[in-house]
Design an enzyme around this catalytic site. Structure first.
Site, mmCIF file in Angstrom:
data_model
loop_
_atom_site.group_PDB
_atom_site.id
_atom_site.type_symbol
_atom_site.label_atom_id
_atom_site.label_comp_id
_atom_site.label_asym_id
_atom_site.label_seq_id
_atom_site.Cartn_x
_atom_site.Cartn_y
_atom_site.Cartn_z
ATOM 1 N N SER A 36 13.940 -5.402 -3.334
ATOM 2 C CA SER A 36 13.598 -5.893 -4.538
ATOM 3 C C SER A 36 13.835 -4.986 -5.616
ATOM 4 O O SER A 36 13.765 -3.821 -5.381
ATOM 5 C CB SER A 36 11.859 -6.110 -4.711
ATOM 6 O OG SER A 36 11.314 -6.478 -5.956
ATOM 7 N N TYR A 61 3.753 -2.527 -2.868
ATOM 8 C CA TYR A 61 5.059 -3.227 -2.722
ATOM 9 C C TYR A 61 6.276 -2.577 -3.222
ATOM 10 O O TYR A 61 7.273 -2.565 -2.348
ATOM 11 C CB TYR A 61 4.610 -4.729 -3.639
ATOM 12 C CG TYR A 61 5.977 -5.781 -3.409
ATOM 13 C CD1 TYR A 61 5.823 -6.449 -2.220
ATOM 14 C CD2 TYR A 61 7.019 -5.780 -4.398
ATOM 15 C CE1 TYR A 61 7.043 -7.440 -2.302
ATOM 16 C CE2 TYR A 61 7.906 -6.572 -4.255
ATOM 17 C CZ TYR A 61 8.081 -7.476 -3.141
ATOM 18 O OH TYR A 61 8.977 -8.324 -3.192
#
Length: 261
Positions: A136, A149
Site C-alpha cells: 500500500s 496498518y
C-alpha cells in the site's frame, strides 16, 4: 510468467480486489486456488471461477502450511503466489487492543512471509515461479490513524525488495503492488476514523490520490505478472511518491549489489 495452466494461489480472495483478481486469473487460464476465512463467500467465488476453495485463517500459526498442503495436493506445485490478504486497522495505536495488534501483524506480515518461505524451495528447484505482494502507499507515507496498518505494509514493501535481490537469477520473479485507496468496504471502515477520513479528503482535494476501481488494480496486477514487472504503483499521480521512497533500495540494487532495474 505465462498464467495459462499455471497454478496460482490467491489469498484474501473474497475481498473487493481479491474477487476481481480471481476472475481475471481464471480468465487467463490459471489453475486457481483461492483462500479466505469465509467459507460461504469462498465457495460462491470458486463456483463462479472454477477455482479450488480452501478456507483458512492465515493469522493462525498453522494456517499457511495447511493452505499450501491442500493447494498442492489438488493442483500440484505452486507457480504464482499472490499475497492479497490483509486486515485494515484504523485508530490511534494506544486505543488498539493487544489481540488486534497481534492479529494484524500475523495476517499482514507473518502469513505472507511464512507462505513464501514454504513455497520458495520448490520454485527455486523448478526455476519457475512468481511472488506478488500487495502492499500500500500507506507503507510509503501513512495517514493519521494508520500507524499499525502502515507499519505492516512498509514491512511487506521491504520484504519484496529483499526477495527481489535474493531471487536474482533463480527464475522466480517478484511484483510489489503499492496502491492508494480502493473503492471497497475495507476503505469505508478505514474512513470511520475521522482523522483518517479527513486526510483522505484533503488528498483527494489536492488530487494526490483518488479512489481506485478494484478491477483496475486487478488488471494491472495480472498484466505485471505476465510481463514480469517488479512494480505496480497506482494511482499513477502518486507513483512518484512510491518511487522516491524506494530510492535507497534502488541505490543498493544498482550501486552496491550491481543489479540494474
Amino acid at each position: 510468467m505465462r498464467l495459462a495452466g499455471a497454478h496460482v494461489v490467491l489469498t484474501g480472495a473474497t475481498g473487493s480486489i481479491g474477487s476481481r483478481l480471481a476472475e481475471r486469473l481464471a480468465g487467463r487460464g490459471a489453475r486457481l486456488t483461492v483462500t479466505a476465512r469465509s467459507a460461504e463467500a469462498l465457495d460462491e467465488l470458486a463456483a463462479r471461477t472454477g477455482a479450488l476453495a480452501v478456507p483458512a485463517d492465515l493469522a493462525d500459526e498453522g494456517g499457511p502450511a495447511s493452505l499450501l498442503t491442500s493447494a498442492q495436493d489438488r493442483h500440484g506445485p505452486v507457480d504464482v503466489l499472490v499475497h492479497n490478504a490483509a486486515v485494515e486497522v484504523a485508530g490511534r495505536l494506544e486505543e488498539l487492543d493487544a489481540d488486534g495488534l497481534a492479529a494484524a501483524v500475523a495476517l499482514n506480515v507473518r502469513a505472507p512471509l511464512e507462505l513464501t518461505r514454504l513455497a520458495l524451495p520448490g520454485m527455486r528447484e523448478r526455476r519457475r515461479g512468481h511472488l506478488v505482494l500487495v502492499s500500500s502507499l500507506a507503507g510509503v507515507a501513512t495517514f493519521p490513524g494508520l500507524t499499525l496498518y502502515g507499519a505492516t505494509k512498509a514491512a511487506l514493501t521491504q520484504a519484496a525488495a529483499g526477495l527481489s535481490l535474493d531471487l536474482r537469477g533463480s527464475g522466480v520473479g517478484t511484483t510489489l503492488v503499492e496502491i492508494g485507496p480502493v473503492s471497497s468496504t475495507m476503505m469505508s471502515r478505514v474512513r470511520d476514523h475521522p482523522p483518517t477520513a479527513a486526510a483522505f479528503t484533503r488528498a483527494a482535494r489536492l488530487r494526490v490520490l483518488r479512489d481506485l476501481d478494484p478491477d483496475e488494480v486487478a488488471g494491472a496486477v495480472v498484466a505485471a505478472v505476465e510481463a514480469n514487472r517488479r512494480h505496480v504503483r497506482l494511482p499513477r499521480r502518486a507513483a512518484v511518491l512510491a518511487a522516491t521512497a524506494g530510492l535507497p533500495r534502488a541505490v543498493v540494487r544498482t550501486a552496491l549489489v550491481g543489479i540494474e532495474g
